[in-house]
Write an enzyme that holds these catalytic residues in place. Structure first.
Site, PDB file in Angstrom:
ATOM      1  N   GLY A  34       0.806  -1.213   0.000  1.00 52.29           N
ATOM      2  CA  GLY A  34       0.000   0.000   0.000  1.00 52.29           C
ATOM      3  C   GLY A  34       0.838   1.261   0.000  1.00 52.29           C
ATOM      4  O   GLY A  34       2.031   1.240  -0.262  1.00 52.29           O
ATOM      5  N   HIS A  43       2.610   4.489  -4.990  1.00 50.50           N
ATOM      6  CA  HIS A  43       3.263   5.583  -5.714  1.00 50.50           C
ATOM      7  C   HIS A  43       3.420   5.161  -7.173  1.00 50.50           C
ATOM      8  O   HIS A  43       3.009   4.065  -7.566  1.00 50.50           O
ATOM      9  CB  HIS A  43       4.604   5.948  -5.068  1.00 50.50           C
ATOM     10  CG  HIS A  43       5.525   4.789  -4.864  1.00 50.50           C
ATOM     11  ND1 HIS A  43       6.088   4.096  -5.917  1.00 50.50           N
ATOM     12  CD2 HIS A  43       5.981   4.174  -3.739  1.00 50.50           C
ATOM     13  CE1 HIS A  43       6.854   3.127  -5.458  1.00 50.50           C
ATOM     14  NE2 HIS A  43       6.795   3.142  -4.131  1.00 50.50           N
ATOM     15  N   HIS A  56       4.533   1.572  -8.043  1.00 49.43           N
ATOM     16  CA  HIS A  56       3.490   0.535  -7.995  1.00 49.43           C
ATOM     17  C   HIS A  56       2.586   0.618  -9.235  1.00 49.43           C
ATOM     18  O   HIS A  56       2.205  -0.397  -9.807  1.00 49.43           O
ATOM     19  CB  HIS A  56       2.579   0.722  -6.772  1.00 49.43           C
ATOM     20  CG  HIS A  56       3.278   0.621  -5.454  1.00 49.43           C
ATOM     21  ND1 HIS A  56       3.400   1.689  -4.593  1.00 49.43           N
ATOM     22  CD2 HIS A  56       3.887  -0.430  -4.843  1.00 49.43           C
ATOM     23  CE1 HIS A  56       4.044   1.296  -3.504  1.00 49.43           C
ATOM     24  NE2 HIS A  56       4.354   0.027  -3.626  1.00 49.43           N
ATOM     25  N   GLN A 104       7.561  -9.424   8.080  1.00 49.45           N
ATOM     26  CA  GLN A 104       8.806  -9.045   7.407  1.00 49.45           C
ATOM     27  C   GLN A 104       9.465  -7.824   8.052  1.00 49.45           C
ATOM     28  O   GLN A 104      10.470  -7.326   7.567  1.00 49.45           O
ATOM     29  CB  GLN A 104       8.573  -8.824   5.909  1.00 49.45           C
ATOM     30  CG  GLN A 104       7.806  -7.580   5.537  1.00 49.45           C
ATOM     31  CD  GLN A 104       7.509  -7.535   4.051  1.00 49.45           C
ATOM     32  OE1 GLN A 104       6.808  -8.398   3.522  1.00 49.45           O
ATOM     33  NE2 GLN A 104       8.046  -6.533   3.358  1.00 49.45           N
ATOM     34  N   GLY A 110       9.104  -4.747  -8.575  1.00 52.95           N
ATOM     35  CA  GLY A 110      10.036  -3.690  -8.963  1.00 52.95           C
ATOM     36  C   GLY A 110      11.480  -4.130  -8.761  1.00 52.95           C
ATOM     37  O   GLY A 110      11.796  -4.838  -7.804  1.00 52.95           O
ATOM     38  N   VAL A 157      11.273   3.187 -10.833  1.00 52.14           N
ATOM     39  CA  VAL A 157      10.719   4.494 -11.214  1.00 52.14           C
ATOM     40  C   VAL A 157      11.314   5.534 -10.269  1.00 52.14           C
ATOM     41  O   VAL A 157      11.340   5.341  -9.050  1.00 52.14           O
ATOM     42  CB  VAL A 157       9.177   4.495 -11.134  1.00 52.14           C
ATOM     43  CG1 VAL A 157       8.612   5.860 -11.492  1.00 52.14           C
ATOM     44  CG2 VAL A 157       8.599   3.421 -12.057  1.00 52.14           C
TER      45      VAL A 157
END
Length: 281
Positions: free
Chosen positions: A31, A34, A37, A61, A147, A176
């Site tokens: 969540g 940005h 995502h 995690q 990513g 990105v």
């Protein structure tokens, strides 16, 4: 767009979609979405009939003194962004739903987790592998999108998929960046104005190494030293690690040859940021 909170409901939906012959692309997230995502969503939409996104801040995690409690969360905002991008289903389970009281299993990928973030954050990748395997079993995707910014996470997941014969194609997607080169991250929201300026040094240090390699430098300790000097010139910075590893095996190297991942983690103030680039010689 449909929001689903229960595992059995998500599995029923997926069964029906599969019966109809639909291909499923999956974008797992924690969540606070940005542009990084959203680029994964676009890639998924271009390759699959249906795109499912999960939004789940995975407690297992995070280490005991990490930022689980203050990790940014804004489900309404995320829902609007996901809907605008054309996500078909958002899987948004509670912690109880994912980890009931009698939950006892951990998935652990060895060796590639001994260095970098695995070394700095013990148990982190066990938490990642466990939740991702669980999500793959719930969503049963044809393709899943990750990513390249979390390069070690990507390597861990690829290894797990290979070792456990999972029927999912892992699609790595480029980092990105903001206009000044800072890799997009939900944790960038923690940075103060001055820290935000200093944070650009991660990408600058990676590019410095790349330039030196292009000029012929192959000695990893010299390259690391040049990166360290540049990073420590900035205020607020503390280096967690700088690693040069073989891109395919994730083995640390002392000399640059072939395809190499240069990765680093730096504290800017109290915020730990990561970044990497790939170079080929």
């Amino acid at each position: 767009m449909v929001v689903v909170g229960k595992i059995h409901e998500m599995k029923d939906i997926v069964k029906k979609l599969k019966k109809e012959g639909k291909t499923i692309g999956f974008v797992p997230t924690m969540g606070y979405l940005h542009e990084g995502h959203l680029s994964l969503v676009r890639k998924s939409k271009s390759q699959n009939d249906i795109t499912i996104m999960s939004i789940f801040v995975n407690p297992i995690q995070f280490g005991p003194n990490e930022d689980y409690d203050r990790y940014p969360r804004d489900f309404e905002r995320d829902k609007n962004l996901a809907e605008k991008e054309g996500v078909d289903y958002v899987f948004y389970p509670s912690v109880k739903e994912m980890y009931p009281d009698d939950f006892k299993t951990v998935v652990s990928v060895k060796k590639i987790t001994d260095i970098m973030c695995g070394k700095s954050r013990p148990g982190h990748f066990d938490g990642v592998a466990t939740v991702v395997l669980k999500l793959f079993n719930i969503v049963n995707p044809d393709r899943a999108y990750f990513g390249q910014k979390d390069a070690q996470q990507l390597a861990v997941i690829k290894q797990m998929v290979k070792d456990l014969n999972l029927d999912v194609e892992i699609v790595p997607c480029p980092i990105v960046r903001e206009e000044d080169g800072l890799a997009m991250s939900s944790r960038n929201t923690y940075l103060s104005g001055d820290e935000r300026k200093s944070a650009t040094v991660l990408y600058r240090a990676l590019n410095l190494a790349k330039d030196l390699i292009e000029k012929g430098e192959r000695n990893v300790s010299k390259l690391k030293k040049a990166m360290e000097d540049l990073i420590l010139k900035e205020k607020y910075t503390k280096i967690d690690y700088i690693e040069f590893v073989n891109y395919d095996t994730f083995e640390p190297i002392s000399k640059v040859e072939g395809k190499v991942l240069i990765a680093l983690a730096v504290f800017v103030g109290t915020t730990r940021l990561i970044d990497n680039i790939v170079v080929e010689v």
